[in-house]
Motif scaffolding. Structure first.
Motif, PDB file in Angstrom:
ATOM      1  N   TYR A   2       0.831  -1.205   0.000  1.00 27.69           N
ATOM      2  CA  TYR A   2       0.000   0.000   0.000  1.00 27.69           C
ATOM      3  C   TYR A   2       0.864   1.253   0.000  1.00 27.69           C
ATOM      4  O   TYR A   2       1.897   1.295   0.661  1.00 27.69           O
ATOM      5  N   GLN A   3       0.420   2.269  -0.707  1.00 26.65           N
ATOM      6  CA  GLN A   3       1.100   3.552  -0.691  1.00 26.65           C
ATOM      7  C   GLN A   3       0.290   4.579   0.091  1.00 26.65           C
ATOM      8  O   GLN A   3       0.481   5.792  -0.039  1.00 26.65           O
ATOM      9  N   VAL A   4      -0.615   4.077   0.930  1.00 24.42           N
ATOM     10  CA  VAL A   4      -1.369   4.884   1.886  1.00 24.42           C
ATOM     11  C   VAL A   4      -1.323   4.154   3.226  1.00 24.42           C
ATOM     12  O   VAL A   4      -0.877   3.008   3.308  1.00 24.42           O
ATOM     13  N   ALA A   5      -1.769   4.824   4.286  1.00 26.56           N
ATOM     14  CA  ALA A   5      -1.803   4.184   5.596  1.00 26.56           C
ATOM     15  C   ALA A   5      -2.754   2.983   5.549  1.00 26.56           C
ATOM     16  O   ALA A   5      -3.833   3.054   4.968  1.00 26.56           O
ATOM     17  N   VAL A   6      -2.334   1.885   6.175  1.00 26.74           N
ATOM     18  CA  VAL A   6      -3.133   0.664   6.129  1.00 26.74           C
ATOM     19  C   VAL A   6      -3.087  -0.030   7.485  1.00 26.74           C
ATOM     20  O   VAL A   6      -2.038  -0.114   8.124  1.00 26.74           O
ATOM     21  N   ARG A   7      -4.257  -0.507   7.932  1.00 28.16           N
ATOM     22  CA  ARG A   7      -4.342  -1.212   9.210  1.00 28.16           C
ATOM     23  C   ARG A   7      -4.050  -2.694   9.015  1.00 28.16           C
ATOM     24  O   ARG A   7      -4.295  -3.255   7.950  1.00 28.16           O
ATOM     25  N   TYR A  22       4.111   3.506   4.761  1.00 31.31           N
ATOM     26  CA  TYR A  22       5.385   3.282   4.063  1.00 31.31           C
ATOM     27  C   TYR A  22       5.725   4.495   3.197  1.00 31.31           C
ATOM     28  O   TYR A  22       4.855   5.053   2.537  1.00 31.31           O
ATOM     29  N   ALA A  23       6.998   4.870   3.234  1.00 35.08           N
ATOM     30  CA  ALA A  23       7.466   6.015   2.454  1.00 35.08           C
ATOM     31  C   ALA A  23       8.010   5.515   1.123  1.00 35.08           C
ATOM     32  O   ALA A  23       9.167   5.088   1.036  1.00 35.08           O
ATOM     33  N   ARG A  63      -6.540   8.927   7.491  1.00 34.91           N
ATOM     34  CA  ARG A  63      -6.430  10.127   6.650  1.00 34.91           C
ATOM     35  C   ARG A  63      -5.386  11.095   7.213  1.00 34.91           C
ATOM     36  O   ARG A  63      -4.680  11.774   6.447  1.00 34.91           O
ATOM     37  N   LEU A  64      -5.292  11.180   8.552  1.00 34.63           N
ATOM     38  CA  LEU A  64      -4.277  12.027   9.160  1.00 34.63           C
ATOM     39  C   LEU A  64      -2.875  11.579   8.740  1.00 34.63           C
ATOM     40  O   LEU A  64      -2.022  12.390   8.365  1.00 34.63           O
ATOM     41  N   LEU A  65      -2.650  10.267   8.792  1.00 34.82           N
ATOM     42  CA  LEU A  65      -1.362   9.736   8.368  1.00 34.82           C
ATOM     43  C   LEU A  65      -1.110   9.991   6.885  1.00 34.82           C
ATOM     44  O   LEU A  65       0.012  10.326   6.477  1.00 34.82           O
ATOM     45  N   ASP A  66      -2.143   9.839   6.082  1.00 26.67           N
ATOM     46  CA  ASP A  66      -1.993  10.089   4.640  1.00 26.67           C
ATOM     47  C   ASP A  66      -1.625  11.542   4.366  1.00 26.67           C
ATOM     48  O   ASP A  66      -0.895  11.839   3.419  1.00 26.67           O
ATOM     49  N   MET A  67      -2.138  12.460   5.202  1.00 31.06           N
ATOM     50  CA  MET A  67      -1.786  13.870   5.054  1.00 31.06           C
ATOM     51  C   MET A  67      -0.292  14.105   5.313  1.00 31.06           C
ATOM     52  O   MET A  67       0.331  14.976   4.711  1.00 31.06           O
ATOM     53  N   LEU A  68       0.266  13.305   6.216  1.00 29.61           N
ATOM     54  CA  LEU A  68       1.677  13.467   6.575  1.00 29.61           C
ATOM     55  C   LEU A  68       2.622  12.798   5.584  1.00 29.61           C
ATOM     56  O   LEU A  68       3.802  13.148   5.515  1.00 29.61           O
ATOM     57  N   GLN A  69       2.107  11.838   4.837  1.00 29.65           N
ATOM     58  CA  GLN A  69       2.985  11.012   4.016  1.00 29.65           C
ATOM     59  C   GLN A  69       3.854  11.801   3.028  1.00 29.65           C
ATOM     60  O   GLN A  69       5.064  11.545   2.948  1.00 29.65           O
TER      61      GLN A  69
END
Length: 244
Positions: A89-94, A126-127, A154-160
């Protein structure tokens, strides 16, 4: 998405950190502390993917047993039912987005690794940069708390994007420094290297002489040799040539 005053302040600290020049390891360490506070999490780990060995290395941990993390490096990462899927995944994932909790609880990975430190609900980020995985953030809560919400993802995705940019910048800086040191070692003697490095720090001939316990005449001799070997005519040009 509603953010309280504390979360807003933490977001500001995170973005400031990611905008500042830090080494790659420092970025992952500082982010761990701040993101744990932001999400109300209790545990954090971070690794860097090694494509050559197909493994994770360079661990950083907060509130996790270092011995347990070493066991992850040597064994459990090769018997990990969730991370390889999460890494795609290129976004935050649980963790529960790739494997239901009921199934995860039946695995050796959960019972002998995660459960040892009390990890229950997890989310990874993941970066990815130009097809390369520069590092990750693995954030966990214990079972007394709730799973991570869609808003928290979504908060994590904003930081990515800022996280990726910071890691890529740090990596470029480390590569440039390594290339400079390699250039120095190939062309200059050890004393000429020492003299050139101190010059790059802005030290005068007298200060360099005191630092290296040599005469100012010897300092100038080392610098003149460095000029000749590097192909420049003055101090400013030498600094410009060697600086990353």
């Amino acid at each position: 998405m509603y953010l309280g005053a504390k979360q807003t302040n933490l977001l500001g600290q995170i973005m400031q950190t990611l905008a500042e020049p830090h080494e790659e390891k420092e970025i992952r360490e500082i982010m761990g502390d701040l993101v744990m506070q932001l999400l109300g999490a209790q545990y954090y780990a971070s690794f860097v993917w090694q494509p050559g060995s197909l493994s994770f290395a360079q661990p950083i941990q907060i509130n996790m047993d270092p011995m347990n993390l070493r066991a992850y490096e040597s064994y459990y990462q090769f018997h990990d039912p969730i991370t390889p899927m999460m890494q795609r995944y290129q976004v935050a994932v649980r963790a529960t987005d790739v494997l239901p909790m009921e199934a995860l609880q039946k695995t050796e990975f959960f019972n002998d690794f995660l459960n040892k430190d009390g990890l229950y609900w997890g989310v990874n980020l993941y970066a990815w940069h130009q097809g390369q995985n520069l590092g990750d953030m693995r954030i966990w809560r214990d079972k007394r708390r709730d799973n991570f919400t869609a808003d928290e993802l979504r908060l994590l995705d904003m930081l990515q994007p800022a996280f990726v940019t910071a890691l890529a910048r740090a990596q470029r800086s480390q590569t440039s420094e390594s290339m400079t040191l390699n250039y120095l070692s190939q062309r200059l003697t050890s004393r000429e290297q020492d003299t050139a490095r101190l010059l790059m720090l802005g030290m005068t001939d007298k200060e360099i002489a005191r630092a290296l316990d040599i005469s100012t005449t010897t300092v100038r001799t080392h610098l003149e040799n460095a000029f000749r070997k590097v192909g420049v005519n003055n101090r400013a040009a030498l600094v410009h040539k060697l600086r990353p």
